[in-house]
Design an enzyme around this catalytic site. Structure first.
Site, PDB file in Angstrom:
ATOM      1  N   TYR A   1      51.935  24.740  17.008  1.00 55.06           N
ATOM      2  CA  TYR A   1      53.144  23.928  17.182  1.00 55.06           C
ATOM      3  C   TYR A   1      54.383  24.646  16.642  1.00 55.06           C
ATOM      4  O   TYR A   1      54.352  25.269  15.578  1.00 55.06           O
ATOM      5  CB  TYR A   1      53.009  22.615  16.414  1.00 55.06           C
ATOM      6  CG  TYR A   1      52.332  21.484  17.139  1.00 55.06           C
ATOM      7  CD1 TYR A   1      52.465  21.295  18.509  1.00 55.06           C
ATOM      8  CD2 TYR A   1      51.574  20.556  16.437  1.00 55.06           C
ATOM      9  CE1 TYR A   1      51.848  20.231  19.146  1.00 55.06           C
ATOM     10  CE2 TYR A   1      50.959  19.488  17.069  1.00 55.06           C
ATOM     11  CZ  TYR A   1      51.095  19.334  18.435  1.00 55.06           C
ATOM     12  OH  TYR A   1      50.489  18.281  19.053  1.00 55.06           O
ATOM     13  N   GLU A   2      55.493  24.484  17.358  1.00 49.45           N
ATOM     14  CA  GLU A   2      56.822  24.955  16.922  1.00 49.45           C
ATOM     15  C   GLU A   2      56.840  26.435  16.568  1.00 49.45           C
ATOM     16  O   GLU A   2      57.527  26.858  15.645  1.00 49.45           O
ATOM     17  CB  GLU A   2      57.339  24.117  15.741  1.00 49.45           C
ATOM     18  CG  GLU A   2      57.253  22.633  15.936  1.00 49.45           C
ATOM     19  CD  GLU A   2      57.790  22.169  17.290  1.00 49.45           C
ATOM     20  OE1 GLU A   2      58.679  22.823  17.845  1.00 49.45           O
ATOM     21  OE2 GLU A   2      57.286  21.151  17.787  1.00 49.45           O
ATOM     22  N   GLY A   3      56.101  27.215  17.316  1.00 53.16           N
ATOM     23  CA  GLY A   3      56.050  28.653  17.076  1.00 53.16           C
ATOM     24  C   GLY A   3      54.762  29.028  16.381  1.00 53.16           C
ATOM     25  O   GLY A   3      54.462  28.531  15.294  1.00 53.16           O
TER      26      GLY A   3
END
Length: 600
Positions: A438-440
């Site tokens: 998630y998110e990178g």
């Protein structure tokens, strides 16, 4: 009600280690005190106990379904969103003037932690809060009036719509387009994938914060704008109409099945409208505000799932008899001992405790920096902001990567039962795996840490961090029992600085591929040292309490447990830096593609 987090530990970190009530001396937070903080934590715990945790397995086993263009989620989602919305918990950190409670981020982080420990499959409110905050910060008064109150009230869901089929972390390659319309809106055309909470029947509307390229905009990230794209748009007559955002597909996931991950198509009928948020071509800089908040939130989720797994493992180890202690294995007439008494099981439980409580301390440290940056000015504000920027990728990565290992150890504590659906560890193992993505991904976070944050303003951020750590080392040296650990942390800081000095010349020479080749290993090293700092801070507070000779029997056990876990972390986890440092300083290059690449 089975335990899924330790409130005593949460209070210890929030009040004794990081001193959240100190923030109330600032004008912005003066309406609060410890009593109001406790009321908020009690309120979210009540919701978690009644509306979330009892449905943990059922939400997983009855995932969202896409049928005839509509997404149906578990029926428990709607009352949950109604409760947190009415309780003011979605916008707890928002200013009073924008419908919030103006609470510190430190308290908000605890709210998120409790919810995600109870049932991380109900991962909705953080997305809504982040999207609403972007609208409140950069939106016109009309956009704020139209969206923020409904979102904070739990009636409308928010999302962040970044990823496209051909553009994952490479946001410069997005192709979703926007074309200006006479009424001031833009016509949106394109696709987005992996959109968490991208559609659901538990709310009246879904509001997408979407990265889009206006036709004719510059190539790359400089030409990306941010738009508000609702599922249903408001017409001038006050009615809502379908905004041509189609749920094309739903992803069937390994874990976190309670939250739909959607494939969305915009503009199939040429009737999808979006509204520009802020200025054109500045969308990525705006979105980074939400992305950084989301990275901390993902770290909280990792720590929370690991917390629930630790509680389940500890309960099982205390109740499960198995064999005799190793020194008594031939005494077959004696009763079996509980497995918590076996050294290897004790080691695994200590590992889980060390990761959960060390991670949560790091996350609250980051939240504290966010709060202080908000109320400070000038150079002080800049320093807090730099420290927060440096710690953000670490606060996202350490609790998730180490959280996966922690849940894995918990599953091992349960043995064969851990692999079955009779106990929740198998689900937690599935649920936590996504948090490292998630998110990178961890690789992206690691390149951010080494490639950007360590070099920002000539290395000012790490200098500020090392100065803070040095203060902790100095304080720890006032306790004879902590001096060995203060010495160990000082040596680790020197090792980290030496590794950094070895790598920086590659960046100075322009060889960024070599510089960042092992950035993920650097992240692991950095995280181990940073959390050692957090454990020494906890050790100082615990030792101070024990030195007072008046904590009471239960508190004495608690503080002694803190010292024991700190020692475990330093003696078992910190030595792993030796191998990481050796590899990071090794001149042998094995992973950079050459002209004649060796086939794998």
């Amino acid at each position: 009600m089975p335990q899924y987090f330790d409130r005593r530990n949460l209070d210890f970190l929030l009040y004794e280690v990081h001193d959240a009530p100190e923030l109330t001396k600032y004008l912005y937070f003066e309406a609060h005190d410890r009593e109001t903080f406790d009321l908020v934590l009690d309120s979210v715990t009540q919701i978690a106990d009644t509306l979330m945790h009892p449905h943990y397995r059922d939400v997983d086993r009855n995932p969202p379904e896409l049928k005839d263009g509509k997404v149906t989620v578990h029926p428990q989602i709607k009352p949950f969103l109604k409760a947190v919305g009415e309780g003011g918990l979605i916008g707890a950190g928002f200013p009073f003037g924008k419908g919030g409670q103006q609470l510190p981020e430190m308290v908000g982080a605890c709210v998120d932690f409790i919810q995600m420990a109870a049932n991380n499959g109900m991962m909705y409110t953080g997305l809504t809060s982040g999207a609403a905050n972007l609208i409140a910060t950069f939106g016109s008064p009309a956009l704020v009036d139209a969206y923020v109150a409904k979102m904070l009230g739990g009636q409308w869901q928010g999302t962040m719509a970044l990823t496209e089929p051909q553009a994952g972390s490479s946001l410069s390659d997005i192709t979703t387009t926007a074309e200006p319309q006479p009424d001031g809106s833009y016509r949106i055309t394109g696709q987005k994938v992996f959109i968490s909470a991208g559609d659901l029947d538990a709310v009246d509307n879904v509001v997408h914060l979407m990265l889009v390229r206006i036709k004719g905009a510059p190539k790359g990230t400089k030409g990306i704008s941010l738009f508000v794209v609702p599922k249903f748009r408001l017409e001038e007559d006050g009615s809502f109409v379908d905004n041509d955002v189609t749920s094309t597909g739903i992803y069937h996931k390994l874990g976190q099945r309670g939250t739909p991950a959607m494939h969305l198509t915009m503009g199939d009928r040429g009737d999808c409208h979006g509204w520009l948020l802020g200025e054109a071509n500045r969308g990525l800089s705006y979105m980074f505000q939400m992305m950084n908040e989301a990275r901390i939130a993902v770290g909280i989720t990792g720590a929370a799932i690991a917390s629930a797994a630790y509680c389940a493992s500890l309960e099982y180890a205390r109740e499960r008899p198995q064999s005799r202690r190793l020194n008594e294995k031939n005494q077959l007439d004696s009763p079996q001992t509980m497995i918590i008494n076996h050294p290897d099981v004790k080691r695994m439980l200590l590992f889980q405790k060390a990761i959960v409580e060390g991670s949560l301390s790091l996350l609250l440290e980051s939240a504290r920096l966010s709060d202080l940056a908000h109320v400070s000015k000038g150079e002080e504000k800049e320093n807090y902001t730099l420290l927060l920027e440096l710690l953000t990728p670490v606060a996202k990565t350490f609790p998730t990567e180490m959280g996966v290992r922690s849940v894995n150890e918990g599953l091992q504590v349960l043995g064969g039962y851990g692999f079955t659906e009779d106990f929740p560890l198998e689900q937690m193992y599935r649920d936590i795996r996504i948090t490292t993505i998630y998110e990178g991904t961890t690789g992206i976070q690691s390149q951010d840490l080494l490639g950007r944050k360590m070099t920002i303003q000539g290395g000012k951020a790490p200098r500020l961090l090392f100065a803070e750590i040095d203060k902790t080392i100095t304080e720890a040296n006032t306790h004879e029992t902590l001096q060995p650990y203060a010495k160990m942390l000082g040596e680790e800081i020197q090792r980290l600085q030496k590794v950094t000095s070895t790598l920086l010349p590659f960046a100075q020479q322009g060889d960024y591929e070599r510089f960042l080749m092992d950035a993920t290993l650097y992240m692991e090293l950095f995280g181990l040292v940073t959390v050692a700092w957090q454990w020494l801070k906890q050790g100082i507070v615990a030792q101070n309490a024990l030195s007072d000779n008046s904590p009471g029997e239960s508190n004495t056990d608690f503080y002694e447990g803190k010292i024991q876990t700190m020692k475990y972390y330093f003696h078992y986890e910190v030595p792993k830096t030796l191998g990481l440092a050796k590899r990071l300083q090794d001149p042998e290059v094995l992973t950079i593609v050459k002209e004649r690449e060796v086939k794998m």
